[in-house]
Design an enzyme around this catalytic site. Structure first.
Site, PDB file in Angstrom:
ATOM      1  N   GLU A 181     -30.989 -28.229  15.673  1.00 54.16           N
ATOM      2  CA  GLU A 181     -32.434 -28.344  15.284  1.00 54.16           C
ATOM      3  C   GLU A 181     -33.129 -27.055  15.818  1.00 54.16           C
ATOM      4  O   GLU A 181     -34.220 -27.373  16.656  1.00 54.16           O
ATOM      5  CB  GLU A 181     -32.983 -29.590  15.665  1.00 54.16           C
ATOM      6  CG  GLU A 181     -32.272 -30.827  14.951  1.00 54.16           C
ATOM      7  CD  GLU A 181     -32.907 -32.175  14.908  1.00 54.16           C
ATOM      8  OE1 GLU A 181     -33.794 -32.161  15.852  1.00 54.16           O
ATOM      9  OE2 GLU A 181     -32.586 -33.077  14.352  1.00 54.16           O
ATOM     10  N   GLU A 187     -26.803 -35.881  11.666  1.00 47.67           N
ATOM     11  CA  GLU A 187     -27.966 -36.844  12.272  1.00 47.67           C
ATOM     12  C   GLU A 187     -28.583 -37.683  10.987  1.00 47.67           C
ATOM     13  O   GLU A 187     -28.983 -36.794  10.293  1.00 47.67           O
ATOM     14  CB  GLU A 187     -29.062 -36.417  13.247  1.00 47.67           C
ATOM     15  CG  GLU A 187     -28.504 -35.803  14.423  1.00 47.67           C
ATOM     16  CD  GLU A 187     -29.409 -35.265  15.440  1.00 47.67           C
ATOM     17  OE1 GLU A 187     -30.671 -35.955  15.106  1.00 47.67           O
ATOM     18  OE2 GLU A 187     -29.189 -34.769  16.340  1.00 47.67           O
TER      19      GLU A 187
HETATM   20  O1  IFM Z   1     -32.989 -37.912  19.400  1.00 41.70           O
HETATM   21  C1  IFM Z   1     -33.451 -36.945  18.535  1.00 41.70           C
HETATM   22  C2  IFM Z   1     -32.218 -35.770  18.527  1.00 41.70           C
HETATM   23  O2  IFM Z   1     -32.225 -35.164  19.875  1.00 41.70           O
HETATM   24  C3  IFM Z   1     -32.604 -34.728  17.769  1.00 41.70           C
HETATM   25  N1  IFM Z   1     -32.862 -35.125  16.334  1.00 41.70           N
HETATM   26  C4  IFM Z   1     -33.773 -36.159  16.137  1.00 41.70           C
HETATM   27  C5  IFM Z   1     -33.289 -37.460  16.928  1.00 41.70           C
HETATM   28  C6  IFM Z   1     -34.472 -38.660  16.785  1.00 41.70           C
HETATM   29  O3  IFM Z   1     -35.694 -38.160  17.162  1.00 41.70           O
END
Ligand code: IFM
Length: 459
Positions: free
Chosen positions: A177, A358
């Site tokens: 990200e 994710e």
């Molecule tokens: O916890 C975070 C992660 O580190 C990066 N993506 C979003 C998740 C939830 O906020």
């Protein structure tokens, strides 16, 4: 473990998934490891940020987190029992290079050796992400990502990891990200290193892109059989009101949030409204260095986000979702069809195999009187989102894996330990792990999903 629920995303819906679809879980170093002062680990920008008054809810820090630094074997065993085939973790740069460059910390490298070996012994494929936001503080003291030299620091760090782990790890991701840590860290100043400056923001953006391209080259040459990708959040950007100004802000937010990094890295250009601002930091040959062939697109998605008009410094602000929308316990909108659309759109735009690295539900659940955690709302969310992913596959998107965020409740950045994303509950006082109902649900889904059609050649 608790009684075994049936997966509701029935086998029929999942039959579109390839037979070797990868089910796994993701975590990140600072969010779970703890052991912040152990084994020669250096300071990261998050250690510093957490110590600044008012930055983190409750003054929480990642000093102990889930104590995964000591309990990694227990965590791997949990994943094995749940039937996971893969685990995406990140290496803490300051654990292996305490000052970011120069002297190597063998004790830190040994930790990831043990973790990787434990995973392989348990039949779980390690997916190693080089960077999930914990920049060594010593490098931030030199300007961090705003310093053009950061691309070289990162390439050297990538070389260290490729040489050390390339014999056992095949899946490498450069950044997790980038648009989040660059926008929140250098544009809005909410996350480490807490800078809110337009020029710093665009410099960091360009240098992170350069660092990505340099690292891809290094990984290719030092780990020739590696399968290399980058992980981007992709979320529908909607206006927070019906005003034309907010519609414009949402379109601008989309370019910053969804496109600044993957467009440069995969398509070889910056989105139109950013190009001029980045240009002053760009040197001849940079775009060719950034845009190196990669093997897959790692996609993170939770919810739509909302843009709101503002003048400075970037022309958009973070807006609120309108009322009347179903939300998770922590307030994020639930909109599974938006996930399907992002997956389908990403497949068409970037033409790479996609791994969802994710997706998950933020809650605040606690054990009941019997010590059980019946997180039905997380199960409903995952059921709807995994179903939406299957719809995207049916629409033609080449999606090859899904990694839930997250294995464990963990340190959720500015929210500290108040937001729980794990399918396994962590009691942060005792460090006891308790699989939630969603963990059993996910295990049942993994068991039920085997057997779709074969897919194309693996990169
Ligand atoms: O916890 C975070 C992660 O580190 C990066 N993506 C979003 C998740 C939830 O906020």
């Amino acid at each position: 473990m608790q009684a075994r629920p049936q997966a509701r995303t029935g086998a029929n819906r999942l039959a579109v998934l390839p037979h070797d679809f990868i089910w796994g879980a993701s975590t990140s170093s600072y969010q779970i490891e703890g052991g912040a002062r152990e084994g020669g680990r250096g300071m990261s920008i998050w250690d510093t940020h957490c110590r600044e008054t008012g930055r983190i809810s409750g003054g929480h820090t990642g000093d102990a987190a889930c104590d995964h630094y000591h309990r990694y074997a227990e965590d791997v065993e949990l994943m094995r029992r749940l039937g996971m085939r893969a685990y995406r973790f990140s290496v803490a740069w300051p654990r292996v290079l305490p000052r970011g460059m120069g002297k190597i910390n063998e004790t830190g490298l040994d930790f990831y050796d043990r973790l990787i070996d434990e995973l392989l012994d348990s039949g779980i494929e390690p997916w190693l992400c080089l960077y999930h936001w914990d920049l060594p503080q010593a490098l931030d003291d030199l300007g961090g990502w705003t310093n053009r030299d950061s691309a070289g620091w990162f390439a050297d760090y990538a070389a260290l990891l490729a040489r050390r782990y390339g014999d056992r790890v095949r899946r490498f991701a450069t950044f997790n990200e980038p648009s989040v840590f660059v926008l929140f860290g250098y544009g809005f100043g909410w996350n480490a290193p807490g800078v809110a400056d337009r020029s710093a923001y665009f410099r960091a953006m360009h240098h992170v892109n350069l660092a990505h391209g340099r690292a891809v080259d290094v990984l290719r040459s030092l780990a020739p059989s590696a399968s290399i990708g980058a992980i981007h959040n992709r979320q529908k950007c909607l206006p927070s009101s019906s005003s034309p100004e907010d519609a414009h802000a949402a379109a601008l937010l989309d370019q910053h949030w969804n496109r600044a990094f993957p467009d440069a890295q995969i398509l070889g250009h910056y989105p139109p409204d950013l190009a001029e601002a980045v240009e002053s930091w760009t040197r001849p040959g940079d775009i060719a260095q950034i845009c190196r062939p990669i093997d897959w697109f790692g996609l993170n998605h939770y919810a739509p986000i909302y843009g709101k008009a503002t003048v400075a410094p970037l022309g958009f602000a973070w807006g609120d979702a309108p009322g009347g929308i179903e939300r998770t316990d922590i307030g994020w909108p639930i909109h599974a069809a938006a996930f399907r659309d992002e997956l389908a759109g990403t497949a068409v735009r970037y033409r790479l195999p996609i791994y969802v690295l994710e997706n998950g539900y933020g809650g605040r659940e606690q054990p009941d009187a019997e010590g059980r955690i019946d997180d039905r709302r997380r199960i409903d969310y995952l059921d709807a989102y995994i179903g939406a992913m299957a719809e995207a596959v049916a629409l033609g998107a080449d999606i090859r894996g899904y990694f839930v965020w997250s294995l464990l409740d963990n340190f959720e950045w500015g929210s500290g330990y108040n937001h729980r994303f794990g399918i396994v509950y962590v009691d942060f006082d005792s460090q006891r792990r308790i699989p939630k109902a969603s963990a059993e649900w996910y295990a049942a889904l993994i068991r039920a999903s085997a057997g779709g059609p074969p897919r194309g050649e693996e990169p």
